[in-house]
Design a protein around this motif. Structure first.
Motif, PDB file in Angstrom:
ATOM      1  N   ILE A   1     -33.265 -33.827 -64.208  1.00 38.13           N
ATOM      2  CA  ILE A   1     -34.235 -34.917 -64.267  1.00 38.13           C
ATOM      3  C   ILE A   1     -35.525 -34.360 -64.846  1.00 38.13           C
ATOM      4  O   ILE A   1     -36.021 -33.324 -64.417  1.00 38.13           O
ATOM      5  CB  ILE A   1     -34.486 -35.485 -62.854  1.00 38.13           C
ATOM      6  CG1 ILE A   1     -33.164 -35.979 -62.256  1.00 38.13           C
ATOM      7  CG2 ILE A   1     -35.534 -36.597 -62.894  1.00 38.13           C
ATOM      8  CD1 ILE A   1     -33.193 -36.109 -60.746  1.00 38.13           C
ATOM      9  N   MET A   2     -36.069 -35.065 -65.854  1.00 32.68           N
ATOM     10  CA  MET A   2     -37.285 -34.584 -66.505  1.00 32.68           C
ATOM     11  C   MET A   2     -38.461 -34.744 -65.546  1.00 32.68           C
ATOM     12  O   MET A   2     -38.650 -35.787 -64.926  1.00 32.68           O
ATOM     13  CB  MET A   2     -37.576 -35.398 -67.771  1.00 32.68           C
ATOM     14  CG  MET A   2     -36.508 -35.263 -68.847  1.00 32.68           C
ATOM     15  SD  MET A   2     -36.362 -33.572 -69.498  1.00 32.68           S
ATOM     16  CE  MET A   2     -34.878 -33.049 -68.683  1.00 32.68           C
ATOM     17  N   ASP A   3     -39.252 -33.703 -65.476  1.00 31.73           N
ATOM     18  CA  ASP A   3     -40.347 -33.613 -64.536  1.00 31.73           C
ATOM     19  C   ASP A   3     -41.670 -33.943 -65.226  1.00 31.73           C
ATOM     20  O   ASP A   3     -42.733 -33.719 -64.671  1.00 31.73           O
ATOM     21  CB  ASP A   3     -40.401 -32.149 -64.054  1.00 31.73           C
ATOM     22  CG  ASP A   3     -40.882 -32.050 -62.637  1.00 31.73           C
ATOM     23  OD1 ASP A   3     -40.995 -33.102 -62.000  1.00 31.73           O
ATOM     24  OD2 ASP A   3     -41.132 -30.915 -62.185  1.00 31.73           O
ATOM     25  N   PHE A   4     -41.588 -34.454 -66.458  1.00 29.50           N
ATOM     26  CA  PHE A   4     -42.809 -34.554 -67.275  1.00 29.50           C
ATOM     27  C   PHE A   4     -42.611 -35.557 -68.408  1.00 29.50           C
ATOM     28  O   PHE A   4     -41.484 -35.834 -68.806  1.00 29.50           O
ATOM     29  CB  PHE A   4     -43.126 -33.179 -67.878  1.00 29.50           C
ATOM     30  CG  PHE A   4     -41.999 -32.611 -68.727  1.00 29.50           C
ATOM     31  CD1 PHE A   4     -42.076 -32.639 -70.113  1.00 29.50           C
ATOM     32  CD2 PHE A   4     -40.859 -32.058 -68.136  1.00 29.50           C
ATOM     33  CE1 PHE A   4     -41.051 -32.119 -70.893  1.00 29.50           C
ATOM     34  CE2 PHE A   4     -39.833 -31.535 -68.922  1.00 29.50           C
ATOM     35  CZ  PHE A   4     -39.938 -31.566 -70.305  1.00 29.50           C
ATOM     36  N   ASN A   5     -43.719 -36.118 -68.873  1.00 30.24           N
ATOM     37  CA  ASN A   5     -43.708 -36.903 -70.109  1.00 30.24           C
ATOM     38  C   ASN A   5     -43.995 -35.948 -71.248  1.00 30.24           C
ATOM     39  O   ASN A   5     -44.790 -35.026 -71.114  1.00 30.24           O
ATOM     40  CB  ASN A   5     -44.817 -37.961 -70.081  1.00 30.24           C
ATOM     41  CG  ASN A   5     -44.519 -39.057 -69.081  1.00 30.24           C
ATOM     42  OD1 ASN A   5     -43.435 -39.630 -69.079  1.00 30.24           O
ATOM     43  ND2 ASN A   5     -45.482 -39.317 -68.206  1.00 30.24           N
ATOM     44  N   PHE A   6     -43.334 -36.167 -72.376  1.00 34.67           N
ATOM     45  CA  PHE A   6     -43.529 -35.236 -73.482  1.00 34.67           C
ATOM     46  C   PHE A   6     -43.370 -35.976 -74.803  1.00 34.67           C
ATOM     47  O   PHE A   6     -42.314 -36.525 -75.091  1.00 34.67           O
ATOM     48  CB  PHE A   6     -42.490 -34.115 -73.378  1.00 34.67           C
ATOM     49  CG  PHE A   6     -42.622 -33.069 -74.436  1.00 34.67           C
ATOM     50  CD1 PHE A   6     -43.658 -32.148 -74.398  1.00 34.67           C
ATOM     51  CD2 PHE A   6     -41.709 -33.001 -75.477  1.00 34.67           C
ATOM     52  CE1 PHE A   6     -43.776 -31.178 -75.385  1.00 34.67           C
ATOM     53  CE2 PHE A   6     -41.822 -32.032 -76.470  1.00 34.67           C
ATOM     54  CZ  PHE A   6     -42.862 -31.114 -76.415  1.00 34.67           C
ATOM     55  N   PRO A   7     -44.458 -36.035 -75.595  1.00 37.99           N
ATOM     56  CA  PRO A   7     -44.361 -36.707 -76.888  1.00 37.99           C
ATOM     57  C   PRO A   7     -43.746 -35.750 -77.907  1.00 37.99           C
ATOM     58  O   PRO A   7     -43.991 -34.549 -77.861  1.00 37.99           O
ATOM     59  CB  PRO A   7     -45.826 -36.981 -77.241  1.00 37.99           C
ATOM     60  CG  PRO A   7     -46.580 -35.878 -76.575  1.00 37.99           C
ATOM     61  CD  PRO A   7     -45.783 -35.420 -75.377  1.00 37.99           C
ATOM     62  N   SER A   8     -42.909 -36.252 -78.806  1.00 39.06           N
ATOM     63  CA  SER A   8     -42.325 -35.365 -79.820  1.00 39.06           C
ATOM     64  C   SER A   8     -42.882 -35.720 -81.192  1.00 39.06           C
ATOM     65  O   SER A   8     -43.615 -36.691 -81.348  1.00 39.06           O
ATOM     66  CB  SER A   8     -40.812 -35.493 -79.816  1.00 39.06           C
ATOM     67  OG  SER A   8     -40.426 -36.775 -80.237  1.00 39.06           O
ATOM     68  N   SER A   9     -42.563 -34.906 -82.190  1.00 38.21           N
ATOM     69  CA  SER A   9     -43.027 -35.163 -83.544  1.00 38.21           C
ATOM     70  C   SER A   9     -42.022 -36.087 -84.229  1.00 38.21           C
ATOM     71  O   SER A   9     -40.901 -35.672 -84.465  1.00 38.21           O
ATOM     72  CB  SER A   9     -43.096 -33.862 -84.339  1.00 38.21           C
ATOM     73  OG  SER A   9     -43.779 -32.882 -83.611  1.00 38.21           O
ATOM     74  N   PRO A  10     -42.386 -37.306 -84.531  1.00 39.91           N
ATOM     75  CA  PRO A  10     -41.413 -38.214 -85.139  1.00 39.91           C
ATOM     76  C   PRO A  10     -40.882 -37.634 -86.437  1.00 39.91           C
ATOM     77  O   PRO A  10     -41.613 -36.993 -87.196  1.00 39.91           O
ATOM     78  CB  PRO A  10     -42.207 -39.504 -85.369  1.00 39.91           C
ATOM     79  CG  PRO A  10     -43.627 -39.199 -85.110  1.00 39.91           C
ATOM     80  CD  PRO A  10     -43.717 -37.903 -84.385  1.00 39.91           C
ATOM     81  N   GLY A  11     -39.605 -37.813 -86.700  1.00 41.12           N
ATOM     82  CA  GLY A  11     -39.002 -37.333 -87.940  1.00 41.12           C
ATOM     83  C   GLY A  11     -38.513 -35.896 -87.848  1.00 41.12           C
ATOM     84  O   GLY A  11     -37.863 -35.412 -88.759  1.00 41.12           O
ATOM     85  N   ARG A  12     -38.835 -35.213 -86.749  1.00 38.36           N
ATOM     86  CA  ARG A  12     -38.344 -33.839 -86.614  1.00 38.36           C
ATOM     87  C   ARG A  12     -37.540 -33.709 -85.330  1.00 38.36           C
ATOM     88  O   ARG A  12     -37.915 -34.258 -84.299  1.00 38.36           O
ATOM     89  CB  ARG A  12     -39.524 -32.843 -86.571  1.00 38.36           C
ATOM     90  CG  ARG A  12     -40.197 -32.713 -87.910  1.00 38.36           C
ATOM     91  CD  ARG A  12     -41.461 -31.887 -87.803  1.00 38.36           C
ATOM     92  NE  ARG A  12     -41.178 -30.459 -87.728  1.00 38.36           N
ATOM     93  CZ  ARG A  12     -42.138 -29.537 -87.602  1.00 38.36           C
ATOM     94  NH1 ARG A  12     -43.404 -29.898 -87.508  1.00 38.36           N
ATOM     95  NH2 ARG A  12     -41.825 -28.267 -87.567  1.00 38.36           N
TER      96      ARG A  12
END
Lengths: 408, 408
Positions: free
Chosen positions: B340-351
């Motif tokens: 279960i993910m313990d965090f919010n994490f934004p990613s780099s779109p397109g990669r």
């Protein structure tokens, strides 16, 4: 022989760890390059800072960040170019206000500078003038000395099984050799009048030795060393001589029992015949694996494993692997995963039940399906990816439940 | 050098497998006892039946099941005792109606018998008379000849990484040696003017070689062999000579790049200087690991890996490990678990984004928490248990989501 005093898995483990609480496998110093999967015997404390100098994380120009304040696309700031820092070389220049020096990724930041502006955000007007188009904050694009690892910091705990990542970290600290626990030494004895080795064509009524091969392989995966392997007939004198010699050259003796009552009798009598505690676990309320024996002779641990191939593997995982992991205090995540149960399965109340399963991926989900067969079947083995554990107080498992799968 | 033609991970993998579709690591025959974790190069077909004879699964008496019909606790059936079958011996007697013969667990069933009644369910009245208290069905407590493995049956598929269970099954078939794929041979080259080996005290501005140590360890865990390892400065001629020799003695050359632009330039020029396709992947839309190079020279595969320790490991897993697994057609469940993910994490779109995580057990549940740090930090490594993959079209991950963790 009857098993009058069946113990639970937990009771058996507790007894075993109590008897052998002073067991010591010893330590040795080995070269870093050969230390993959070995167990660290002393925590690693860094004797230095990593990095040893302020490093750039980008290709760019080292500046004083205060010089960039106010810089923008429409209003660049002008700085004087002061040569460059070469990769791998000491930055001998010193930056003053109004100056900039080229630094490659990983290069050393010259004294006086406190930020690096990326090449994308500058323009070289001529050989001595740089235009910068973006303000920088203090420390931007720099890893400071000791930012990564500080002198005196504990880096890896004692008891860690060394991974490729750990090996990289130890290399960064310049550790050419490291202290690890010695590999536990095993001696495997297969007993039973019906057992022949695989280089012999079995006569009718005989079967080939299977367990000592799967045990050999389990020991290798666990990081142990097999110092001897032999087959002995159901004869007290022969078995006692063999165990006697095995105890002298190994840390742990595994007696892979034939499945007959006679063989089990010999095993426990032989264990009791040495100086020491003798047999102290004699039967476990576990399914499969009830006829498990654990004892001590000449100060060494002796495990009597059941003859059935599946039981033999389960008991190795449940007791022998647990023994090693606890005595060496190995810190690692158990090799397990989770899956959705694909079946209803009743268990034997009062016994910890181990059921072999196969893992199946379907529509992006992971399911486990049981591998059934008659007791003692060998083909179950290669069809199984791991097992589930059903606790004594449980009545079984239900289709759709998510459970831990212990991988083999 | 710029990366004008970034490809996706899938495109890069497809190109690589297309170029090397005829790559062949060769096979060899090795002894069974040394085959743990090796990859089977030919499926195993059983040349015999297992068991070779009808075996008892219990300690008991072999009888004709029809003789037991009607037997009960209150109304036992009387049978004549006809000696016993000894463990590991041919059962030479023949059972007729009204007769019973003792058979130990694993012992051979005498001709004429079709079931075995457990000792718990009988009583010996005298040396020649047995009382049986329970009816048996046909075949009860017997493994029939070939019940476990049949002659001509496929037992283990080509491409399987051999487990302890498999080794046991192969032993049961009497296979003393088996055909496996040769270990892929790797040559590791670390480039960069700033890199020194771990036996050298680095001068200010220099850093120790980390990547070739973690790569060495990754290769060992993957089942490959490292035939050479060296450090080369940023110099076209020196690097070309070194790669030239490496290509002659290995299957795969890894060039672990310094992180500077200069080093990357040399790597791609050197790869292009040999007879062959040269560089065909030059930059991948993956984070971390964008400056990845894949090429071909003298018929061999060459990977230019990024200089950052974390990126280097990720790219090894994503491309090099995939390369081996696909070319050898290894069939195995990937080493992953869920958490279960313990965090919010934004990613780099397109990669495609790879984020290192640490696994934490809390209140019986498994959580993953991210391991963050500045780019190029080494201490991230030993804190990470594995990584999650965020697809290019995803915006990131949300706390509470359950996701796959790829274990390192």
């Amino acid at each position: 022989m009857d098993f009058f005093n069946l113990v639970t898995v937990d009771e058996g483990r507790t007894k075993m760890l109590q008897v052998f609480k002073d067991y010591n496998f010893g330590t040795e110093e080995i070269s870093l390059i050969n230390s993959t999967n070995r167990i660290l015997s002393a925590s690693i404390i860094s004797k230095e800072n990593v990095p040893e100098f302020n490093r750039s994380t980008v290709d760019g120009y080292a500046i004083k960040s205060s010089d960039s304040h106010g810089a923008s696309e429409s209003m660049p700031t002008f700085l004087s170019l002061m040569g460059e820092v070469k990769m791998g070389e000491n930055a001998e220049t010193r930056i003053s206000s109004g100056e900039a020096t080229y630094v490659p990724t990983g290069g050393m930041i010259p004294a006086g500078a406190d930020a690096v502006i990326m090449i994308e955000n500058v323009e070289k007007l001529d050989d001595s003038t740089l235009l910068i188009y973006k303000p920088l904050s203090y420390g931007e694009n720099i890893i400071l000395k000791g930012d990564d690892i500080k002198e005196g910091e504990k880096i890896i705990d004692k008891g860690k099984r060394l991974t490729p990542q750990d090996i990289g970290v130890l290399a960064s600290l310049g550790l050419q050799s490291i202290k690890v626990y010695k590999k536990p030494r095993f001696f495997i004895i297969s007993t039973g009048d019906e057992i022949v080795d695989i280089d012999v064509e079995p006569a009718l009524g005989k079967i080939r030795d299977i367990n000592s091969y799967s045990l050999f392989s389990l020991i290798q995966n666990l990081g142990g060393e097999v110092v001897g392997r032999t087959i002995v007939q159901d004869n007290f004198g022969l078995l006692r001589d063999c165990v006697d010699k095995a105890l002298d050259i190994s840390d742990i003796v595994l007696i892979s029992g034939g499945s007959s009552v006679g063989t089990r009798d010999y095993t426990s009598k032989v264990i009791d015949s040495f100086n020491g505690k003798g047999v102290f676990v004699h039967g476990v309320s576990i399914k499969p694996g009830k006829p498990t024996i654990i004892g001590e002779g000449k100060g060494k641990a002796i495990f009597g494993l059941p003859g059935h191939p599946v039981s033999s593997i389960i008991i190795f995982k449940v007791f022998v692997e647990h023994f090693i992991n606890k005595l060496i205090d190995i810190k690692e995540n158990q090799n397990k995963t989770t899956a959705i149960m694909d079946f209803n399965f009743p268990s034997s109340p009062g016994r910890e039940t181990y059921q072999m399963v196969k893992i199946i991926e379907r529509e992006g989900k992971t399911y486990a399906t049981p591998v059934f067969g008659k007791s003692g079947m060998i083909s179950l083995l290669s069809k199984s990816d791991g097992y589930i554990i059903i606790e004594p107080q449980e009545e079984g498992i239900y289709k759709g439940e998510e459970r831990d799968i212990y991988l083999l």
